[in-house]
Design a protein around this motif. Structure first.
Motif, short mmCIF file in Angstrom:
data_model
loop_
_atom_site.label_atom_id
_atom_site.label_comp_id
_atom_site.label_asym_id
_atom_site.label_seq_id
_atom_site.Cartn_x
_atom_site.Cartn_y
_atom_site.Cartn_z
N ARG A 58 1.00 4.12 -2.92
CA ARG A 58 0.78 5.54 -2.61
C ARG A 58 1.90 6.39 -3.20
O ARG A 58 1.67 7.49 -3.71
N HIS A 110 1.40 6.04 -7.33
CA HIS A 110 0.17 6.50 -7.98
C HIS A 110 -0.70 7.41 -7.13
O HIS A 110 -1.78 7.79 -7.58
N GLY A 111 -0.28 7.76 -5.92
CA GLY A 111 -1.11 8.60 -5.07
C GLY A 111 -2.40 7.88 -4.69
O GLY A 111 -2.39 6.71 -4.29
N ASN A 112 -3.52 8.56 -4.88
CA ASN A 112 -4.82 7.98 -4.53
C ASN A 112 -5.48 7.25 -5.69
O ASN A 112 -6.62 6.82 -5.58
N ARG A 122 0.83 -1.21 0.00
CA ARG A 122 0.00 0.00 0.00
C ARG A 122 0.86 1.26 0.00
O ARG A 122 0.56 2.23 -0.70
N GLN A 134 -5.13 1.35 -5.31
CA GLN A 134 -5.46 0.87 -3.97
C GLN A 134 -5.50 -0.64 -3.92
O GLN A 134 -5.59 -1.31 -4.95
#
Length: 369
Positions: free
Chosen positions: A342, A345-347, A338, A350
């Motif tokens: 993050r 790719h940031g948000n 995770r 997931q």
């Protein structure tokens, strides 16, 4: 990392709301008109405070006319300076700007006096007494404009420096995350490796064919794992092949307790993804789902294209989320995965853990295209 050029500045950009719109010639003209109006109103208030007896409407009209004449003259000269010497901000350029601003103010006051006084601008410029009267005002205007523009330059310089520092911090964080990833990628779970080699040794005497098959699968997995650990980019197909090599090896070791199926469209295999994203999900399914269950179970690896990007699922019918206690040394864990997503790719990416109705867990990896 390139050094950004100093952008064109306008006095109104000293106020945050006016920095919302991108600079353009039309915007700057509108801003100059607004700025001139503010200056004209401010000068009218100052004149009234110092006891001017002129009617307010007349005084405001004169001040607005004067501020617009001077303001647009200064606007044109500053624009010309930036066209002649773009990006230069030396002391000589600042001095030239102050001098030209004073000349613009002097000319603007002369034009204003000529228009409002009914005389020609040429006569106003040649009139020594009038020019001596204009000079202090021109100097004040030049110094005020120099102060405003200098303050704007310093603000922009601070913003550029802050952006550069943020970029450096982000780059350092990315490099740190990649370094941590390389360390994690280079690590093969000791228990897994030791158990596999121990099984090979135990089978050499009793079942050499199976021992040879297991050793070949181990070599395939190590080769695929080493390639993935050294790659900066991978394809979904290559990651699926790594997962297949891992599961092949475990089926030799675990026998009938482990079954697996891979359901991936050929169109998905060429998708570009970061390396070592699917392997942690497969390891997690085996370690926490299949191994704790006495009769084992089945792992299904699926991948499909979605509107947002790619969806990879690793489903098992094993022990479930709560039945198996966490085990140390579990390789690249979901928390590391995770954190890495993050960073990459940031948000937009997931990992989801979903408990299946019939038992077991589905780990879903969502990646942007």
């Amino acid at each position: 990392m390139t050094t950004p050029a100093t952008p064109s500045m306008h006095p109104l950009e000293s106020f945050a709301p006016f920095r919302r719109w991108r600079p353009s010639p039309l915007r700057n003209l509108v801003y100059t008109f607004v700025w001139n109006g503010i200056v004209g109103v401010a000068l009218t208030c100052v004149a009234l405070l110092f006891g001017s007896r002129a009617p307010v409407a007349t005084l405001l009209t004169e001040m607005l006319f004067a501020s617009n004449v001077i303001g647009f003259l200064i606007h044109g000269v500053v624009h010309l300076l930036r066209r002649v010497a773009p990006g230069r901000n030396s002391t000589a350029m600042r001095a030239a700007r102050v001098l030209l601003t004073a000349c613009c103010a002097l000319l603007g006051l002369a034009v204003t006096d000529a228009v409002l006084g009914g005389r020609s601008t040429f006569d106003a410029l040649l009139h020594t007494g009038l020019m001596a009267r204009y000079l202090p005002g021109a100097i004040v205007v030049a110094l005020l404009m120099a102060g405003v523009l200098t303050a704007g330059e310093r603000r922009v310089a601070r913003e550029i420096e802050a952006a550069r520092q943020q970029e450096q911090i982000a780059e350092a964080a990315r490099l740190l995350a990649e370094a941590q990833l390389r360390t994690l990628q280079a690590q093969i779970e000791p228990h897994f490796l030791y158990n596999t080699l121990a099984n090979v040794v135990s089978l050499i005497g009793s079942d050499p064919v199976r021992a040879r098959h297991m050793l070949e699968r181990l070599i395939d997995f190590l080769r695929a794992s080493l390639s993935a650990s050294r790659a900066e980019h991978a394809t979904l197909g290559a990651e699926i092949d790594l997962a297949r090599a891992y599961l092949d090896l475990l089926t030799v070791r675990m026998g009938a307790r482990l079954r697996y199926r891979i359901d991936v469209d050929d169109a998905c295999r060429a998708a570009a993804i970061a390396p070592m994203l699917i392997q942690p999900l497969v390891e997690n399914a085996v370690m926490h789902g299949i191994e704790p269950k006495v009769d084992g179970g089945t792992i299904v690896v699926r991948a499909r294209r979605t509107d947002a990007g790619w969806c990879v699922e690793v489903a098992d019918d094993g022990a479930g989320l709560t039945a198996a206690a966490p085990r140390p040394g579990g390789g690249v864990g979901l928390s590391n995965l995770r954190e890495r997503l993050r960073t990459l790719h940031g948000n937009l990416a997931q990992v989801q853990l979903l408990e299946n109705q019939d038992g077991g867990v589905t780990s879903r990896l969502i990646l942007p295209a």
